[in-house]
Write an enzyme that holds these catalytic residues in place. Structure first.
Site, PDB file in Angstrom:
ATOM      1  N   LYS A   9       0.856  -1.199   0.000  1.00  0.00           N
ATOM      2  CA  LYS A   9       0.000   0.000   0.000  1.00  0.00           C
ATOM      3  C   LYS A   9       0.888   1.243   0.000  1.00  0.00           C
ATOM      4  O   LYS A   9       1.510   1.587   0.999  1.00  0.00           O
ATOM      5  CB  LYS A   9      -0.914   0.042   1.230  1.00  0.00           C
ATOM      6  CG  LYS A   9      -2.009   1.088   1.022  1.00  0.00           C
ATOM      7  CD  LYS A   9      -2.607   1.642   2.281  1.00  0.00           C
ATOM      8  CE  LYS A   9      -1.803   2.715   2.961  1.00  0.00           C
ATOM      9  NZ  LYS A   9      -1.599   3.956   2.183  1.00  0.00           N
ATOM     10  N   GLY A  40       7.648   4.566   7.995  1.00  0.00           N
ATOM     11  CA  GLY A  40       6.835   5.758   8.231  1.00  0.00           C
ATOM     12  C   GLY A  40       7.125   6.321   9.604  1.00  0.00           C
ATOM     13  O   GLY A  40       8.204   6.075  10.177  1.00  0.00           O
ATOM     14  N   SER A  41       6.153   7.017  10.154  1.00  0.00           N
ATOM     15  CA  SER A  41       6.399   7.707  11.419  1.00  0.00           C
ATOM     16  C   SER A  41       6.401   6.728  12.593  1.00  0.00           C
ATOM     17  O   SER A  41       5.767   5.674  12.547  1.00  0.00           O
ATOM     18  CB  SER A  41       5.328   8.769  11.636  1.00  0.00           C
ATOM     19  OG  SER A  41       4.063   8.146  11.706  1.00  0.00           O
ATOM     20  N   CYS A  67      13.984  10.445   6.809  1.00  0.00           N
ATOM     21  CA  CYS A  67      14.211   9.857   8.129  1.00  0.00           C
ATOM     22  C   CYS A  67      15.687   9.963   8.509  1.00  0.00           C
ATOM     23  O   CYS A  67      16.030  10.054   9.671  1.00  0.00           O
ATOM     24  CB  CYS A  67      13.805   8.394   8.097  1.00  0.00           C
ATOM     25  SG  CYS A  67      14.592   7.485   6.761  1.00  0.00           S
ATOM     26  N   GLY A 118       4.003   3.508  13.391  1.00  0.00           N
ATOM     27  CA  GLY A 118       4.712   2.234  13.586  1.00  0.00           C
ATOM     28  C   GLY A 118       4.297   1.561  14.884  1.00  0.00           C
ATOM     29  O   GLY A 118       4.083   0.343  14.947  1.00  0.00           O
ATOM     30  N   GLU A 152       4.981   7.094  15.403  1.00  0.00           N
ATOM     31  CA  GLU A 152       3.632   6.989  15.969  1.00  0.00           C
ATOM     32  C   GLU A 152       2.813   5.892  15.253  1.00  0.00           C
ATOM     33  O   GLU A 152       2.222   5.022  15.897  1.00  0.00           O
ATOM     34  CB  GLU A 152       2.978   8.348  15.729  1.00  0.00           C
ATOM     35  CG  GLU A 152       1.869   8.703  16.637  1.00  0.00           C
ATOM     36  CD  GLU A 152       1.296  10.050  16.155  1.00  0.00           C
ATOM     37  OE1 GLU A 152       2.059  10.913  15.676  1.00  0.00           O
ATOM     38  OE2 GLU A 152       0.067  10.181  16.241  1.00  0.00           O
ATOM     39  N   GLU A 205      10.698   0.672  10.050  1.00  0.00           N
ATOM     40  CA  GLU A 205      11.700   1.695   9.736  1.00  0.00           C
ATOM     41  C   GLU A 205      11.037   3.024  10.021  1.00  0.00           C
ATOM     42  O   GLU A 205      10.140   3.443   9.291  1.00  0.00           O
ATOM     43  CB  GLU A 205      12.085   1.622   8.249  1.00  0.00           C
ATOM     44  CG  GLU A 205      12.780   0.341   7.852  1.00  0.00           C
ATOM     45  CD  GLU A 205      14.242   0.340   8.224  1.00  0.00           C
ATOM     46  OE1 GLU A 205      14.702   1.231   8.955  1.00  0.00           O
ATOM     47  OE2 GLU A 205      14.940  -0.578   7.768  1.00  0.00           O
ATOM     48  N   GLU A 259      11.286  15.342  15.389  1.00  0.00           N
ATOM     49  CA  GLU A 259      11.578  15.207  13.961  1.00  0.00           C
ATOM     50  C   GLU A 259      10.714  16.204  13.190  1.00  0.00           C
ATOM     51  O   GLU A 259       9.494  16.121  13.224  1.00  0.00           O
ATOM     52  CB  GLU A 259      11.265  13.773  13.499  1.00  0.00           C
ATOM     53  CG  GLU A 259      11.635  13.544  12.052  1.00  0.00           C
ATOM     54  CD  GLU A 259      11.288  12.149  11.566  1.00  0.00           C
ATOM     55  OE1 GLU A 259      10.185  11.665  11.877  1.00  0.00           O
ATOM     56  OE2 GLU A 259      12.136  11.551  10.874  1.00  0.00           O
TER      57      GLU A 259
HETATM   58  P1  NAD Z   1       2.947   7.889   8.149  1.00  0.00           P
HETATM   59  O1  NAD Z   1       3.223   7.067   9.327  1.00  0.00           O
HETATM   60  O2  NAD Z   1       1.943   8.967   8.271  1.00  0.00           O
HETATM   61  O3  NAD Z   1       2.473   7.027   6.896  1.00  0.00           O
HETATM   62  C1  NAD Z   1       3.240   6.011   6.330  1.00  0.00           C
HETATM   63  C2  NAD Z   1       2.336   5.024   5.665  1.00  0.00           C
HETATM   64  O4  NAD Z   1       1.527   4.416   6.657  1.00  0.00           O
HETATM   65  C3  NAD Z   1       1.361   5.593   4.633  1.00  0.00           C
HETATM   66  O5  NAD Z   1       1.261   4.667   3.554  1.00  0.00           O
HETATM   67  C4  NAD Z   1       0.051   5.646   5.396  1.00  0.00           C
HETATM   68  O6  NAD Z   1      -1.073   5.544   4.558  1.00  0.00           O
HETATM   69  C5  NAD Z   1       0.172   4.417   6.259  1.00  0.00           C
HETATM   70  N1  NAD Z   1      -0.632   4.416   7.484  1.00  0.00           N
HETATM   71  C6  NAD Z   1      -0.999   5.463   8.265  1.00  0.00           C
HETATM   72  N2  NAD Z   1      -1.710   5.029   9.328  1.00  0.00           N
HETATM   73  C7  NAD Z   1      -1.795   3.683   9.217  1.00  0.00           C
HETATM   74  C8  NAD Z   1      -2.385   2.664  10.026  1.00  0.00           C
HETATM   75  N3  NAD Z   1      -3.026   2.941  11.155  1.00  0.00           N
HETATM   76  N4  NAD Z   1      -2.262   1.387   9.630  1.00  0.00           N
HETATM   77  C9  NAD Z   1      -1.585   1.078   8.507  1.00  0.00           C
HETATM   78  N5  NAD Z   1      -1.027   1.983   7.701  1.00  0.00           N
HETATM   79  C10 NAD Z   1      -1.119   3.282   8.053  1.00  0.00           C
HETATM   80  O7  NAD Z   1       4.366   8.433   7.740  1.00  0.00           O
HETATM   81  P2  NAD Z   1       4.689   9.445   6.579  1.00  0.00           P
HETATM   82  O8  NAD Z   1       4.229  10.800   7.033  1.00  0.00           O
HETATM   83  O9  NAD Z   1       4.203   8.924   5.270  1.00  0.00           O
HETATM   84  O10 NAD Z   1       6.282   9.366   6.527  1.00  0.00           O
HETATM   85  C11 NAD Z   1       7.048  10.184   7.319  1.00  0.00           C
HETATM   86  C12 NAD Z   1       7.689   9.410   8.445  1.00  0.00           C
HETATM   87  O11 NAD Z   1       8.338   8.242   7.948  1.00  0.00           O
HETATM   88  C13 NAD Z   1       8.783  10.168   9.151  1.00  0.00           C
HETATM   89  O12 NAD Z   1       8.659  10.024  10.544  1.00  0.00           O
HETATM   90  C14 NAD Z   1      10.058   9.500   8.682  1.00  0.00           C
HETATM   91  O13 NAD Z   1      11.154   9.660   9.521  1.00  0.00           O
HETATM   92  C15 NAD Z   1       9.630   8.103   8.491  1.00  0.00           C
HETATM   93  N6  NAD Z   1      10.493   7.391   7.530  1.00  0.00           N
HETATM   94  C16 NAD Z   1      11.363   6.444   7.998  1.00  0.00           C
HETATM   95  C17 NAD Z   1      12.219   5.785   7.131  1.00  0.00           C
HETATM   96  C18 NAD Z   1      13.214   4.755   7.618  1.00  0.00           C
HETATM   97  O14 NAD Z   1      13.769   4.032   6.817  1.00  0.00           O
HETATM   98  N7  NAD Z   1      13.451   4.660   8.901  1.00  0.00           N
HETATM   99  C19 NAD Z   1      12.170   6.085   5.791  1.00  0.00           C
HETATM  100  C20 NAD Z   1      11.264   7.051   5.347  1.00  0.00           C
HETATM  101  C21 NAD Z   1      10.418   7.686   6.235  1.00  0.00           C
END
Ligand code: NAD
Length: 483
Positions: A176, A229-230, A285, A234, A232, A251, A386
């Site tokens: 997704k 992703g974030s 990130c 995660g 929170e 991640e 962040e």
């Molecule tokens: P996000 O957590 O808002 O969203 C990431 C993904 O998760 C999106 O596809 C979103 O639709 C999905 N999502 C949101 N809520 C969900 C839920 N309850 N269940 C399942 N899926 C859900 O993050 P973002 O704003 O897209 O990305 C930014 C964050 O990602 C930053 O904190 C960044 O540091 C982190 N990031 C980490 C890495 C790494 O490798 N460590 C790489 C890139 C980004």
């Protein structure tokens, strides 16, 4: 490139599928609508997992000769190479980053498909000596159906980082993409089909995190979850996964230290400090968002950095001259502006940037000038949270033990940069910094073959490198009694 509004479909069981609801995609450089994609329902996602399960059980992929499986991944890489400029432009159109960065991401993606294509027939078990009459060995088996939740900052590269090893190991995949940036991954699905991937092995389902994402990670028929992703989100995903005892690879975020000592190549260090925060408009990130400058060189490096920062050419990513693009969305722009305001209110010394650009041609886009705060302390929100935008926070230090303590004084632990010519000092920092990746006299380096993962709240597990395969396989321990 034409920017007519197209209505896309998602990719389920080898077919392009519409859904009753859609959401709009926007060009972050102009605010213009560039497309509509389906907002998959909970039912759509359930079907995607069923399809992937059937494809796994059909064994066409799992039992395909490993070398042939690898060749299909190589063929996806070849198709990406054939469409290199088109895919790079699509990434920039949808995500906003400068074209040269999208090209670097697509080049990385090609290498990752090739790396995992090459690895597909090298996923090995081992023999274990026990007693003379027993043959004991391990088999590495694919997990089954793997779920991949992708963020918007590197839409194509980060999707590939997880789904290429999953496919190499023989899993079937439901991915997704982030709601803001699904276009390049949808194109990869098309290439995967052309390359000979059996139907149902890769499903790319567009939808919201709250509905489609949640439905995917809470499905008890999913055998492994990779989330980027974030922190929170995660955490929420890990809680959900716990109910089904599904393994997760996370991640997450970072607030990464980049430390410059007086004996470093200061010109290079300043230039790289700029790249480390302003690449991808800081939406990384692994951004070098906390710059630690030694007292002896603080003023000199800061002045050089300010000069270089003020020369950065901001503009639409599709303009080849642009070095800094917009934020991915209006929401992200507002979030980052909010952090800048809080930095000023909390007494940070704003030495450049801090607002959208004056240039009226950029007003419809989600731009923010590259921003530097000096004399930051870790109690300020900008010093510890962040920001995920083009905002550098600069700290001063003199003793080595102080900078190690300050660098580690964060809930994150993803990446760290160290600039010195003193090998002994470098080794001390390599050992003591709590970060999954340390770069010495370098920054923003990651290859498909090098493990990437975080300490503390930055995540669990490692992507990239052969270690990643352990998340996409399970071990079966076999004992044969030959007596
Ligand atoms: P996000 O957590 O808002 O969203 C990431 C993904 O998760 C999106 O596809 C979103 O639709 C999905 N999502 C949101 N809520 C969900 C839920 N309850 N269940 C399942 N899926 C859900 O993050 P973002 O704003 O897209 O990305 C930014 C964050 O990602 C930053 O904190 C960044 O540091 C982190 N990031 C980490 C890495 C790494 O490798 N460590 C790489 C890139 C980004």
């Amino acid at each position: 490139m034409a920017t007519q509004v197209q209505t896309y479909k998602f990719f389920l069981n080898g077919k392009w599928t519409a859904s009753s609801e859609t959401f709009e995609l926007v060009n972050p450089a102009s605010g213009a609508i560039i497309g509509r994609v389906p907002r998959a329902s909970v039912e759509d996602m359930k079907e995607a997992v069923e399809v992937a399960r059937k494809a796994f059980e059909a064994q066409a992929w799992r039992d395909m000769e490993q070398t042939k499986r690898g060749k299909i991944l190589m063929q996806i890489a070849a198709l990406l190479r054939d469409h290199f400029n088109e895919i790079s432009e699509l990434e920039t159109l949808n995500q906003g980053k400068p074209l040269r960065e999208s090209k670097a991401d697509v080049a990385w993606t090609i290498r990752a498909f090739e790396y995992w294509g090459g690895a597909a027939d090298k996923i090995e078990g081992e023999t274990i000596p026990v007693t003379a009459n027993r043959l004991t060995y391990t088999l590495r088996e694919p997990l089954g159906v793997t779920a991949h939740i992708i963020p918007w900052n590197y839409p194509l590269a980060l999707a590939t980082r997880s789904l290429a090893p999953a496919l190499a190991a023989g899993n079937t995949v439901v991915a997704k993409p982030a709601e803001l940036t699904p276009l390049t991954l949808l194109r990869v699905a098309e290439f995967a089909q052309k390359a000979g991937l059996p139907d149902g092995v890769l499903n790319v389902i567009t939808g919201s995190g709250a509905e489609a994402g949640r439905a995917l990670v809470s499905n008890s028929d999913v055998d492994g979850i990779t989330f980027t992703g974030s922190t929170e989100t995660g955490r929420q995903i890990m809680e959900t996964a716990a109910k089904n005892v599904t393994p997760v690879l996370l991640e997450l975020g970072g607030k990464n230290p980049n430390i410059i000592f007086p004996d470093a190549d200061l010109q290079k260090a300043a230039q790289m400090a700029k790249y480390a925060i302003f690449t991808n408009a800081g939406q990384m990130c692994w951004a070098g968002s906390r710059l630690f400058l030694h007292d002896l060189i603080y003023e000199k490096v800061l002045a050089e950095l300010k000069k270089q920062t003020e020369q950065i050419r901001m503009g639409p990513g599709l303009d080849e001259k642009s070095e800094l693009g917009p934020m991915v969305s209006k929401d992200q722009q507002e979030r980052v502006i909010g952090y800048i305001k809080s930095g000023v209110e909390e007494g940070g010394n704003l030495i450049t940037g801090g607002q959208p650009p004056e240039d009226p041609t950029l007003h419809k886009g989600f731009f923010i000038k590259p921003t530097i705060f000096a004399e930051v302390n870790p109690k300020m929100r900008i010093g510890c949270e962040e920001i995920f935008g083009p905002v550098l926070t600069v700290f001063r230090f003199s003793a080595v033990e102080d900078v190690i303590r300050m660098a580690n004084d964060t809930r994150f632990g993803l990446y760290a940069g160290v600039w010195t010519r003193d090998l002994t000092l470098a080794h001390r920092l390599i050992r003591e910094l709590q970060a999954g990746v340390v770069a010495v006299n370098d920054y923003l380096v990651a290859y498909p073959q090098t493990p990437f993962g975080g300490y503390k709240d930055s995540g669990i597990g490692y992507e990239s490198g052969l270690q990643a395969i352990s998340h996409y396989t399970r071990i079966k321990s076999v004992t044969v009694n030959a007596s």
